[in-house]
Design a protein around this motif. Structure first.
Motif, PDB file in Angstrom:
ATOM      1  N   ALA A  85       2.299   2.015  33.312  1.00  0.00           N
ATOM      2  CA  ALA A  85       2.031   2.845  32.138  1.00  0.00           C
ATOM      3  C   ALA A  85       0.908   2.307  31.266  1.00  0.00           C
ATOM      4  O   ALA A  85       0.158   3.074  30.669  1.00  0.00           O
ATOM      5  CB  ALA A  85       3.303   3.000  31.306  1.00  0.00           C
ATOM      6  N   ARG A 102       0.846  11.694  34.053  1.00  0.00           N
ATOM      7  CA  ARG A 102       2.176  11.294  34.504  1.00  0.00           C
ATOM      8  C   ARG A 102       2.063  10.027  35.336  1.00  0.00           C
ATOM      9  O   ARG A 102       1.101   9.835  36.055  1.00  0.00           O
ATOM     10  CB  ARG A 102       2.825  12.393  35.358  1.00  0.00           C
ATOM     11  CG  ARG A 102       3.242  13.629  34.596  1.00  0.00           C
ATOM     12  CD  ARG A 102       3.984  14.595  35.528  1.00  0.00           C
ATOM     13  NE  ARG A 102       5.173  13.975  36.097  1.00  0.00           N
ATOM     14  CZ  ARG A 102       5.875  14.480  37.117  1.00  0.00           C
ATOM     15  NH1 ARG A 102       5.475  15.612  37.696  1.00  0.00           N
ATOM     16  NH2 ARG A 102       6.952  13.851  37.577  1.00  0.00           N
ATOM     17  N   ASN A 103       3.080   9.162  35.207  1.00  0.00           N
ATOM     18  CA  ASN A 103       3.165   7.968  36.039  1.00  0.00           C
ATOM     19  C   ASN A 103       4.636   7.744  36.366  1.00  0.00           C
ATOM     20  O   ASN A 103       5.482   8.561  36.011  1.00  0.00           O
ATOM     21  CB  ASN A 103       2.530   6.767  35.337  1.00  0.00           C
ATOM     22  CG  ASN A 103       3.377   6.259  34.184  1.00  0.00           C
ATOM     23  OD1 ASN A 103       4.211   5.370  34.338  1.00  0.00           O
ATOM     24  ND2 ASN A 103       3.183   6.848  32.989  1.00  0.00           N
ATOM     25  N   LEU A 104       4.958   6.657  37.025  1.00  0.00           N
ATOM     26  CA  LEU A 104       6.329   6.437  37.494  1.00  0.00           C
ATOM     27  C   LEU A 104       7.086   5.383  36.696  1.00  0.00           C
ATOM     28  O   LEU A 104       8.171   4.973  37.095  1.00  0.00           O
ATOM     29  CB  LEU A 104       6.299   6.039  38.975  1.00  0.00           C
ATOM     30  CG  LEU A 104       5.717   7.079  39.935  1.00  0.00           C
ATOM     31  CD1 LEU A 104       5.613   6.501  41.345  1.00  0.00           C
ATOM     32  CD2 LEU A 104       6.560   8.345  39.945  1.00  0.00           C
ATOM     33  N   THR A 105       6.551   4.951  35.552  1.00  0.00           N
ATOM     34  CA  THR A 105       7.214   3.924  34.749  1.00  0.00           C
ATOM     35  C   THR A 105       8.390   4.521  33.981  1.00  0.00           C
ATOM     36  O   THR A 105       8.194   5.413  33.152  1.00  0.00           O
ATOM     37  CB  THR A 105       6.228   3.291  33.755  1.00  0.00           C
ATOM     38  OG1 THR A 105       5.077   2.815  34.453  1.00  0.00           O
ATOM     39  CG2 THR A 105       6.887   2.149  32.993  1.00  0.00           C
ATOM     40  N   SER A 162       6.916   7.691  31.346  1.00  0.00           N
ATOM     41  CA  SER A 162       6.400   8.408  32.511  1.00  0.00           C
ATOM     42  C   SER A 162       5.409   9.507  32.169  1.00  0.00           C
ATOM     43  O   SER A 162       4.764  10.056  33.066  1.00  0.00           O
ATOM     44  CB  SER A 162       7.559   9.005  33.315  1.00  0.00           C
ATOM     45  OG  SER A 162       8.288   9.924  32.524  1.00  0.00           O
TER      46      SER A 162
END
Length: 335
Positions: free
Chosen positions: A308, A315-318, A322
């Motif tokens: 992040a 958007r990300n996967l943290t 996210s």
């Protein structure tokens, strides 16, 4: 600080006219954040990571949740698509992308990349790697999707000046803006013959405001060698700030305002989920106020599986972080 500002303004004024000096004063005092013009905002959406949802789901999220109606997608020519010079290209993934573009969303397609076998000159048509790229990738793609009304145009290559990209070495583009222009002209002629209603965009170099003046010089040589005769839209990338390189005499602003072409910023963004909104509200109005020909800005990028604090992704996967502040702003209908 006041003394430093006076010194900077005095030095800047030696090479610049009065308008430039006023802009320099404004920069020292700080570039204000302003409302984003949402009508010009697009997004790079490569939809190649299923952890962010299906292809359909990602495109629908961009349209329905974020209110974005322009996407930039990537059709890369690589070994997975065509593992050998005698093999038939596998378009299955790109077919899925093209078929999933929803109503109300238009796409520009970046055509870039070369398979590993292109490293052998024996596989080049007429001894010309750039002609081979046009013949074996640009033309098949444009022909295949000619009837897809949601694909509005093609961007011919990506950041040709980047020497760190081995594909630019294979095609002889990194140190040869004239060679890129020759490839652009060939691609333009092919698109006009196959699908004349589709737009042709030039490749954007690495950020036009950075590595000054070398990156800007690559763009100048492209134009001087006839690029404007082979495009509908001139494309740039813009990262960082480096406002001084925009406003100085003979800088980015003067160059872009002299093109008499519509300009699209096909990549621009900032790292960190809490930094993206401030960047967009500061940099994008600054650019559009100084270069009125800028009609679209594509944020880079919709989804990215990076932490992040360093991600460019909306958007990300943290977990817990996210989505970025810019995502929230767009989702919630901010100005």
């Amino acid at each position: 600080m006041k003394k430093l500002a006076i010194i900077l303004i005095t030095a800047f004024s030696v090479a610049c006219n009065s308008s430039d000096v006023k802009d320099a004063i404004d920069l020292i005092e700080g570039v204000p954040r302003k409302d984003i013009d949402r009508s010009i905002v697009g997004v790079n959406a490569f939809v190649n990571d299923a952890r962010f949802g299906s292809i359909d789901g990602q495109f629908n999220e961009i349209r329905d949740t974020l209110g974005i109606h322009f996407v930039r997608i990537l059709f890369a020519w690589n070994d997975a698509v065509q593992p050998g010079p005698g093999s038939t290209p596998n378009f299955s993934f790109y077919d899925d992308i093209a078929a999933s573009l929803p109503p109300g969303v238009d796409a520009i397609v970046v055509l870039t990349g070369v398979p590993g076998w292109m490293g052998d000159p024996a596989n080049w048509i007429g001894g010309d790697p750039r002609a081979t790229f046009v013949s074996r990738w640009v033309e098949p793609v444009v022909s295949r999707y000619a009837s897809n009304g949601r694909i509005i145009g093609y961007q011919i290559w990506n950041e040709p000046n980047m020497a760190a990209n081995p594909d630019n070495i294979t095609l002889g583009l990194a140190a040869g803006p004239q060679s890129y222009t020759a490839m652009l002209k060939a691609a333009f002629n092919s698109v006009r013959q196959i699908a004349p209603s589709k737009l042709v965009l030039s490749a954007a170099t690495t950020a036009i405001n950075q590595n000054f003046p070398d990156t800007l010089s690559y763009n100048r040589i492209m134009v001087d060698s006839g690029a404007l005769d082979a495009l509908d839209v001139f494309a740039i990338h813009y990262y960082g700030k480096q406002y001084e390189n925009v406003i100085q005499d003979g800088g980015v602003q003067d160059f872009l305002n002299g093109l008499n072409k519509e300009i699209w910023v096909t990549e621009s963004g900032e790292q960190g989920v809490n930094n993206q909104l401030a960047y967009a509200e500061e940099v994008w109005p600054f650019l559009t106020e100084r270069v009125s020909a800028i009609k679209r800005i594509y944020y880079y990028q919709f989804a990215e599986a990076t932490p992040a604090d360093v991600t460019y992704g909306l958007r990300n996967l943290t977990p817990g972080l996210s989505v970025s502040d810019l995502y929230v702003h767009l989702r919630d209908g901010g100005p």
